[in-house]
Write an enzyme that holds these catalytic residues in place. Structure first.
Site, PDB file in Angstrom:
ATOM      1  N   SER A   1     -10.136  -0.692   6.832  1.00 27.45           N
ATOM      2  CA  SER A   1      -9.507  -0.493   5.522  1.00 27.45           C
ATOM      3  C   SER A   1      -8.767  -1.699   4.955  1.00 27.45           C
ATOM      4  CB  SER A   1      -8.539   0.694   5.568  1.00 27.45           C
ATOM      5  OG  SER A   1      -9.257   1.901   5.526  1.00 27.45           O
TER       6      SER A   1
ATOM      7  N   LYS B   1       0.862  -1.183   0.000  1.00 26.13           N
ATOM      8  CA  LYS B   1       0.000   0.000   0.000  1.00 26.13           C
ATOM      9  C   LYS B   1       0.900   1.235   0.000  1.00 26.13           C
ATOM     10  CE  LYS B   1      -3.973   1.934   2.558  1.00 26.13           C
ATOM     11  NZ  LYS B   1      -4.883   1.728   3.709  1.00 26.13           N
TER      12      LYS B   1
ATOM     13  N   SER C   1      -9.785   1.639   2.622  1.00 27.93           N
ATOM     14  CA  SER C   1      -8.899   2.441   1.797  1.00 27.93           C
ATOM     15  C   SER C   1      -7.824   1.627   1.083  1.00 27.93           C
ATOM     16  CB  SER C   1      -8.210   3.502   2.667  1.00 27.93           C
ATOM     17  OG  SER C   1      -7.356   2.869   3.610  1.00 27.93           O
TER      18      SER C   1
END
Lengths: 482, 95, 509
Positions: C194, C92, C170
């Site tokens: 997330s 990420k 996210s």
């Protein structure tokens, strides 16, 4: 001596930022040493790169606790770091890590000496926080340069109660605090380098009124003299405003030493809302009893205890004891002289506070850099006590020691300063003087006692200062009275 | 809880964000909607509850006072929008 | 060193469409046997990423990935037999990796080449994992659809031909990448769901460890007291392997747990006979999508068939989790994001009149709408006069919520429920209503507030063919037990072995 219209009462509280003398910063492993090239001591944490986190320095916690113990304050066993949020280029995270609701040190107090005697000043709190960086405004035309070397240096902010009622008291408190933090070795006390900085909250009110007047905050005053002068100026300014029917605006003001005035810091006028909240990166600091005890074990004898002991053990006056315990270095020096000398402690105290301090002041050096060592000074005191030196010749030896070094007995020998205590030799000079000054001898016989001083002086002059004055005086009186 | 324009612009100023006049309405609606959700908290009496600031009530670990960082100024300042002679540059600050 | 590998290798990955996704465990075995090399594997994934049109990556590090793969192969040749040596993964874009563009999905960091590496990534590099690149995400991890990225939205590989679905957020780019076969596993972060919510939307296993398990150093902060890194994988066994490489005490993070290292795979195969599973009535309200409810209930039945005992429990304050979260997270974020001021790194506005104007323009240009909304809410909640009503109250409710879990765990070993109230939704369908978007995380947030480990596992599909996640929450530090239950469930079911239509489409291209 600064005075003001006595119908007005002055209320002063001080906030003092002391830089703790740790090796590394409070929340990072960067060096705290002074004077490095800009931003060479600004690590990823100090410049607030995305993703970095603070880790608390144990030595900073120890030093804060040490201060708390030294002033008999409450130590908060659980204390909490909070974020104080505001934007400023020398504050890289956009918040300062400080302590708000639960500071490490709670209520305590410090005694100061004033013209009216001893007075107790309350300490509201002392909390740990990180210093900001420096903004350099002079180097560029249209820009300000930011140096973050200082960002993250540990500070203990010591907040007093509004207990001081004159500029002189504020300075006395500040000096006492300055001495204490050096005594307990948590701050180097260097005011030029900003290690010990002061903000003053000043207000005035009609004498007798209970509620406080509107205060102003004087920022960043970096010497004892400026603190006094800044507060003096501010008192006059506030009284003038109030007497003209105006009202004081609560604001931050900067003292300009060159112009001797305070002026409003307009850039700080914008309403602040610091949005304090507990820092989620730093869990609460919980201090175990064993930790506090281990800090207590490192506490030296404190100034008040030392002063009391000096009065008791060395039979010093309170004033002398105060002077000789004003710093740990001076007190240690005094004790070293006492240990190595048979002289009366009062004599030593007088000589230190007189000749030595005058020389130190003149040369602007601290006692630990004195060219005259405590050992030589002890010998000098011994030579006065055993009457090898008079007060006058002792001063000559001191001056020679200071300027050229060497040892006391060598200087006495080389300069031929050994006091004449042989009564035969003195008697011979006394006889010569009596013979040479018949008029004065007659006057003395007629009862004019003052003239003896002139005759002693004549003998001393002839002996080149080496005759023992007490013996001269005694012999003169005996011989004239015969 | 509805917010007025003045409050919205005040918050924006504290946060160093600009909200153009034509967007104030949108912000007011959106933020008020979120505050309405948040207002559900009010129903709960928490007078006897201690706030929980950390998920497992941890206490602070202290690190030894040692210098562990080296100078990385050049590397860090290569990221800076404006730097000169080792200093970060910002528009002139007037005190 | 490559010469020690079979020269006749042809990519099975390219040659044949996999019926089921390839797991880290399988790749680990193939690397160990010498059937493939890390360089070949890495090249293969890089090619798939290149061909993909999902926008799952913000940046791809082909050169450094191949160099890392070469190093891994060399180590392998020298006898290093670490199970993760040479496994390519995606990270990420919230993790700083030295020398790598690290944007956190924001314009304000569009030019930020991280000068240091996050501890989690460093741990993984130390074990020989290869970094393929940085995945797309909601800006500063604020969002549940990945539509808040400055670098564009991400397509869920489970989208059907006619309708583009969100991958969740996210960690949407990480989820889409793994689901589409662009990486066998990826890192994510979970502040309010997330990792777990996108895992549910993309038919993956997503694990949020206990707060403090994985160091937060180098992971760009959203809400410091909630953020926690974790893996997105196909299986629980892979999640355990990945967590082994990510977790560990870090002196640079004061909230990192100082517990002895543990092997999270150690209980995977344990029996769950007699395991008591708590079903909180609050997670099965009438608001729940009926299809999701029936899939979750079926999943719980499967667990029962394995010997688990289902028990009704109650989390009476869980309805307060969402409102508390929307005070705590924005408040912390408003402060955490103050460092983005255009002074030391990142975006700075081109034109400004003075310092305040520079700050304001930089931040206004640099942050997207959702980030600004949250900064505004957080600033308001902390401002003078409102602190007690908002932040202090939320922190008190947080304790009540944590206490509810403590009481529940006196009666059960794990808590189960749906991961999300509904399956993946189409792009743009919730962007106009922030609160509707926030409701996505209603079941995942309580575990963040309490700091507990939680996982989402594939549990079935809606009639429209969309994956649904089963959510399991464990007691503090009980990741191994949590993964054990998920693993046993996955041994019994094959939902997690279904490949996304988007994955096949990518490979046949």
């Amino acid at each position: 001596m600064f005075t003001w219209d006595p119908r007005w009462e002055v209320v002063i509280g001080l906030e003092v930022h002391t830089q703790l003398r740790t090796q590394s910063k409070i929340f990072s492993g960067s060096s705290t040493s002074y004077g490095a090239a800009p931003n060479t001591q600004a690590s990823a944490v100090d410049i607030a790169l995305p993703g970095v986190l603070p880790v608390m320095n144990e030595a900073a916690a120890r030093m804060a606790v040490k201060f708390g113990l030294a002033i008999g304050a409450h130590i908060n066993r659980t204390n909490v770091f909070a974020r104080k949020n505001y934007f400023y280029p020398d504050l890289p995270k956009g918040y300062q890590i400080s302590q708000m609701d639960l500071p490490i040190v709670g209520l305590g107090n410090i005694d100061i000496e004033t013209a009216e005697g001893s007075k107790t000043i309350g300490i509201t709190r002392a909390h740990l926080e990180e210093d900001a960086g420096k903004s350099l405004h002079e180097d560029y035309q249209d820009a300000t340069g930011i140096d973050l070397n200082r960002a993250g240096t540990p500070l203990l902010e010591i907040v007093s109660e509004p207990d001081m009622s004159s500029p002189a008291e504020a300075v006395a408190y500040l000096r006492k605090l300055h001495s204490l933090v050096q005594y307990i070795d948590i701050c180097d006390g260097n005011m030029q380098e900003g290690s010990f900085r002061c903000d003053a909250n000043v207000s005035v009110r009609p004498r007798g009124q209970t509620e406080l007047g509107t205060r102003t905050e004087l920022k960043n005053i970096n010497s004892f003299r400026f603190v006094e002068r800044a507060i003096e100026y501010e008192i006059e300014r506030q009284i003038d405003i109030l007497e003209d029917g105006g009202s004081v605006v609560q604001e931050t003001r900067l003292y300009d030493a060159d112009r001797h005035e305070t002026r409003s810091m307009r850039s700080k006028e914008e309403a602040h809302d610091y949005r304090y909240f507990p820092d989620p990166d730093l869990p609460p600091m919980v201090l175990e009893e064993s930790f506090i005890e281990s800090v207590a074990a490192t506490l030296p004898e404190l100034p008040a205890a030392k002063k009391a002991r000096f009065i008791e053990q060395f039979e010093l006056s309170p004033a002398d004891a105060e002077l000789l315990t004003a710093s740990r270095a001076v007190a240690d020096w005094f004790e070293e002289v006492v240990t190595n000398s048979q002289a009366d402690t009062k004599l030593i105290a007088n000589w230190m506070s007189g000749e030595l301090f005058a020389a130190l002041n003149k040369a602007e050096v601290e006692i630990d850099q004195s060219p005259v060592s405590a050992g030589q000074f002890a010998t000098l005191m011994n030579r006065i006590t055993d009457e090898t030196l008079s007060g006058k010749t002792a001063k000559q030896v001191f001056a020679a020691l200071w300027d050229e070094g060497g040892d006391v007995d060598g200087i006495i020998e080389a300069k031929g300063l050994k006091q004449i205590t042989d009564s035969g030799a003195i008697e011979k000079i006394v006889d010569e003087v009596i013979a040479a000054c018949p008029d004065q001898v007659t006057q003395f016989k007629q009862g004019n006692n003052k003239v003896i001083g002139f005759l002693v002086g004549q003998v001393m002059q002839k002996s080149q200062g080496k005759a023992n004055p007490q013996m001269v005086n005694k012999l003169l009186q005996e011989k004239i009275s015969q | 809880m509805a917010l007025d324009d003045k409050t919205i612009l005040g918050i924006a100023q504290l946060a160093r964000l600009a909200i153009p006049q034509q967007e104030v309405d949108r912000y007011r609606q959106e933020l008020s909607g979120i505050l309405e959700l948040v207002a559900q908290m009010d129903a709960c009496d928490t007078s006897a509850v201690q706030p929980m600031t950390h998920p497992f009530d941890a206490t602070l670990r202290l690190r030894a006072d040692e210098v562990t960082e080296i100078d990385q100024r050049d590397k860090f300042q290569s990221l800076a929008p404006a730097a000169s002679d080792g200093l970060y540059l910002v528009p002139k600050v007037i005190d | 060193m490559l010469s020690t590998l079979p020269r006749t290798y042809t990519s099975k990955l390219q040659a044949n469409l996999p019926v089921s996704p390839i797991t880290v465990s399988e790749l680990s075995a193939q690397l160990r046997s010498g059937e493939i090399s890390s360089v070949e594997l890495t090249q293969d994934y890089l090619q798939r990423i290149e061909r993909s049109e999902l926008n799952a990556f913000i940046s791809v590090s082909a050169d450094s990935a191949l160099a890392e793969a070469q190093t891994a192969d060399a180590k392998r040749a020298q006898g290093d037999d670490h199970p993760l040596l040479g496994i390519p993964v995606a990270h990420k874009d919230i993790f700083c990796i030295e020398g790598t563009l690290t944007t956190c999905g924001s314009k304000i960091l569009h030019n930020f080449i991280a000068p240091y590496t996050a501890t989690v990534i460093q741990n993984m590099q130390n074990q020989g994992l290869v970094s393929l690149g940085k995945t797309n995400m909601d800006e500063f991890a604020m969002g549940s659809s990945n539509e808040n990225s400055y670098y564009g939205s991400v397509t869920n590989p489970w989208s059907s031909a006619g309708e583009q679905l969100v991958p969740g957020g996210s960690s949407g780019g990480s989820a889409a990448a793994v689901a589409a076969g662009l990486a066998p596993a990826a890192t994510g972060t979970d502040t309010g769901g997330s990792i777990r919510q996108p895992a549910a939307f993309c038919n993956l296993t997503g694990l949020k460890p206990s707060y403090g398990r994985c160091s937060r150093y180098g992971m760009i902060a959203f809400a410091s007291s909630l953020d926690q890194a974790g893996p997105l994988t196909h299986t629980a066994a892979d999640a355990a392997l990945l967590l082994n490489s990510m977790a560990g005490f870090d002196t640079r993070d004061a909230t990192s747990l100082d517990t002895p290292a543990e092997d999270f795979t150690r209980h995977l195969d344990d029996s769950i006979d007699g395991l008591i599973i708590g079903m909180p009535s609050e997670f099965f309200s009438s608001d729940l999508d009926p299809e999701v409810a029936s899939i979750v209930e079926a999943a719980i039945k499967s667990l029962e068939s394995l010997g688990a005992i289902v028990k009704q429990v109650s989390l009476p304050n869980s309805h307060l989790a969402l409102p508390s979260y929307y005070v705590i997270a924005p408040a912390e974020a408003s402060s955490n994001l103050s460092r983005f001021d255009g002074v030391r790194y990142g975006h700075r506005a081109e034109q400004y009149t003075d310092l305040v104007d520079m700050y304001t323009r930089t931040r206004t240009e640099g942050f997207g709408d959702e980030v600004k909304r949250r900064i505004m809410i957080g600033t308001y909640a902390l401002s003078s006069g409102y602190y007690d009503a908002y932040y202090a109250q939320a922190q008190k409710l947080r304790r009540l919520i944590a206490d509810d879990f403590n009481s529940a765990f006196e009666q059960c070993d794990l808590i189960v429920g749906p991961t999300t109230p509904a399956p993946a939704f189409p792009h743009g369908s919730k962007t106009e209503d922030p609160v509707a978007m926030y409701l996505n995380d209603i079941f995942t947030i309580p575990a963040n507030l309490a700091g507990l480990p939680a996982a989402s596992t594939p549990a079935g599909f809606t009639k429209a063919g969309l994956p649904v996640g089963l959510h399991l929450i464990g007691p503090y530090l009980q990741e191994a037990k949590l993964l054990n239950a998920v693993h046993r469930y996955q041994q019994e079911t094959d939902w997690h072995l279904r490949s996304a239509p988007g994955a096949a489409a990518t490979e046949s291209a």
